[in-house]
Design an enzyme around this catalytic site. Structure first.
Site, short mmCIF file in Angstrom:
data_model
loop_
_atom_site.label_atom_id
_atom_site.label_comp_id
_atom_site.label_asym_id
_atom_site.label_seq_id
_atom_site.Cartn_x
_atom_site.Cartn_y
_atom_site.Cartn_z
CB CYS A 1 -7.47 -3.92 1.68
SG CYS A 1 -6.32 -5.24 1.55
CB THR B 1 15.30 3.34 12.49
OG1 THR B 1 15.62 4.59 13.12
CG2 THR B 1 16.30 2.28 12.91
CB THR C 1 -0.94 0.00 1.23
OG1 THR C 1 -1.78 -1.14 1.15
CG2 THR C 1 -1.78 1.25 1.30
CB SER D 1 2.96 -6.94 0.96
OG SER D 1 2.57 -5.64 1.28
CG HIS E 1 1.37 -9.46 4.53
ND1 HIS E 1 0.09 -9.90 4.26
CD2 HIS E 1 1.42 -8.19 4.07
CE1 HIS E 1 -0.59 -8.91 3.69
NE2 HIS E 1 0.20 -7.87 3.56
CD GLN F 1 -2.67 -11.26 -3.99
OE1 GLN F 1 -2.31 -12.44 -3.85
NE2 GLN F 1 -3.32 -10.63 -3.04
#
Ligand code: PMP
Length: 374
Positions: A320, A234, A70, A196, A198, A178
């Site tokens: 989402c 960081t 995102t 992403s 995850h 995806q």
């Protein structure tokens, strides 16, 4: 529990979690600290970044870490448009995109940018002739997903990339969220790519933005150097090292895992297609990991909760896309409002077993009969 929502997110793999914990405990220094603890952390960051870059087929200096796709999509879209707005104000996308592409585009539309949605062929892939027609001197960005999240449509990224080479003023952004760990991804003719961790058994809270060295963007988040100047903060070293591990594991077994998922998909699709009220919305261009369907006469949310009562988890639209039930992606592909209002997604993994699918099908049969009678 039978989890069939792997495209929403995946469980972190044990090995990846071990890396995360080990790095958190043993590398306490800030990557940017000058002392020896910082230098030790910096070395691991550079090693992980080299590994991620090599696995994606790009250079280390082309890797930017974000909090996820995102943020990556927002950074690309807003970052390109604010920097290159003097070149033109036209962006091309598709109706299949995730909210994290569509929402920044609507924001830019209010700022005066023109957004075009390229026509899709019957199977949901981009109509290349229409793409050519839409491209003008004002087009500065083409942004789309290589695999769409709701229907799993695999786009001909290499062909689109080659076509866009003839338009040097236009950047090509591909959301590969995806695709990673499911299909091969070739970023040769792609200027920017986002993902992403995850989604491929990595940790939540980190993503990668690939920005080719010849492309510039205005950062979304300012605040000094992190691992690059394009996204401050960081460096999240445990997440970065865990991403490198997850990506390596995902790429190692791509072909065997794909074949496993393909067999399950064929079995599942054949069984669901026997029901006269079931319509399969995924097409022959969809990857086997994602099976989108609608049941005429049954609300998707009702069906999702009916399955959940038996400890089976699927999704309605992408996780989402909020509470708006109408699926623009399903409408774009099926041109049927009933299917678009009632779409559901099963997403499979190499972890999914035939036994799980059999239990799912048994419960599916009970629930569809029960809810059809109501
Ligand atoms: N793009 C696509 C194609 C996705 O499927 C998703 C997640 N559903 C995202 C972007 C956003 O990813 P994240 O929520 O991890 O930021």
């Amino acid at each position: 529990m039978i989890y069939l929502d792997y495209s929403a997110t995946t469980p972190i793999s044990k090995e990846v979690l071990d890396t995360y914990v080990k790095v958190s405990e043993e590398f306490i220094g800030n990557v940017n600290s000058l002392h020896s603890l910082g230098v030790k952390s910096k070395k691991l960051e550079e090693q992980s970044t080299r590994q991620i870059a090599a696995l994606l087929g790009v250079n280390s200096n082309e890797i930017i870490y974000t909090s996820g796709a995102t943020e990556g999509n927002n950074t690309v879209i807003k970052g390109i448009c604010s920097l290159y707005k003097n070149r033109g104000n036209h962006i091309i996308t598709t109706e299949l995109e995730h909210e994290s592409i569509l929402a920044p585009l609507s924001y830019l539309q209010k700022e005066g940018f023109k957004i075009s949605y390229v026509k899709l062929k019957k199977n949901g892939t981009v109509d290349l002739d229409n793409l050519k027609e839409l491209l003008t001197d004002e087009t500065i960005l083409v942004s789309l997903a290589s695999v769409s999240s709701e229907l799993g449509i695999l786009q001909p990224i290499e062909e689109i990339g080659k076509l866009l080479k003839e338009y040097p003023k236009c950047f090509f952004h591909v959301d590969i969220t995806q695709s990673v760990g499911k299909v091969k991804v070739d970023l040769t003719d792609v200027d920017l790519a986002t993902l992403s961790s995850h989604k491929f058994y990595g940790p939540k809270g980190i993503g990668v933005l690939v920005k080719k060295a010849n492309v510039n963007i205005l950062p979304l988040i300012h605040g000094g150097k992190s691992t690059t100047n394009y996204r401050s903060g960081t460096p999240a070293l445990p997440l970065i090292a865990a991403t490198a591990k997850a990506l390596r594991l995902a790429m190692d077994n791509l072909d065997t895992q794909y074949q496993h998922v393909l067999k399950l998909n064929q079995y599942l699709k054949a069984a669901l297609s026997k029901y006269p009220t079931v319509h399969i919305n995924s097409t022959d261009a969809s990857i086997p990991h994602i099976l989108n369907f609608s049941i005429v006469g049954i609300k998707s949310e009702t069906f999702l909760h009916a399955l959940e009562s038996e400890d089976i988890f699927i999704s309605t639209r992408s996780a989402c896309s909020g509470h708006n039930h109408y699926s623009m992606a399903v409408k774009a592909v099926t041109d049927n409002i009933e299917y678009s209002n009632a779409s559901m997604r099963i997403s499979l993994s190499y972890l999914t077993t035939k036994e799980e699918i059999d239990v799912f099908l048994k419960v599916f049969d009970e629930k569809i009969k029960e809810l059809t009678l109501k």
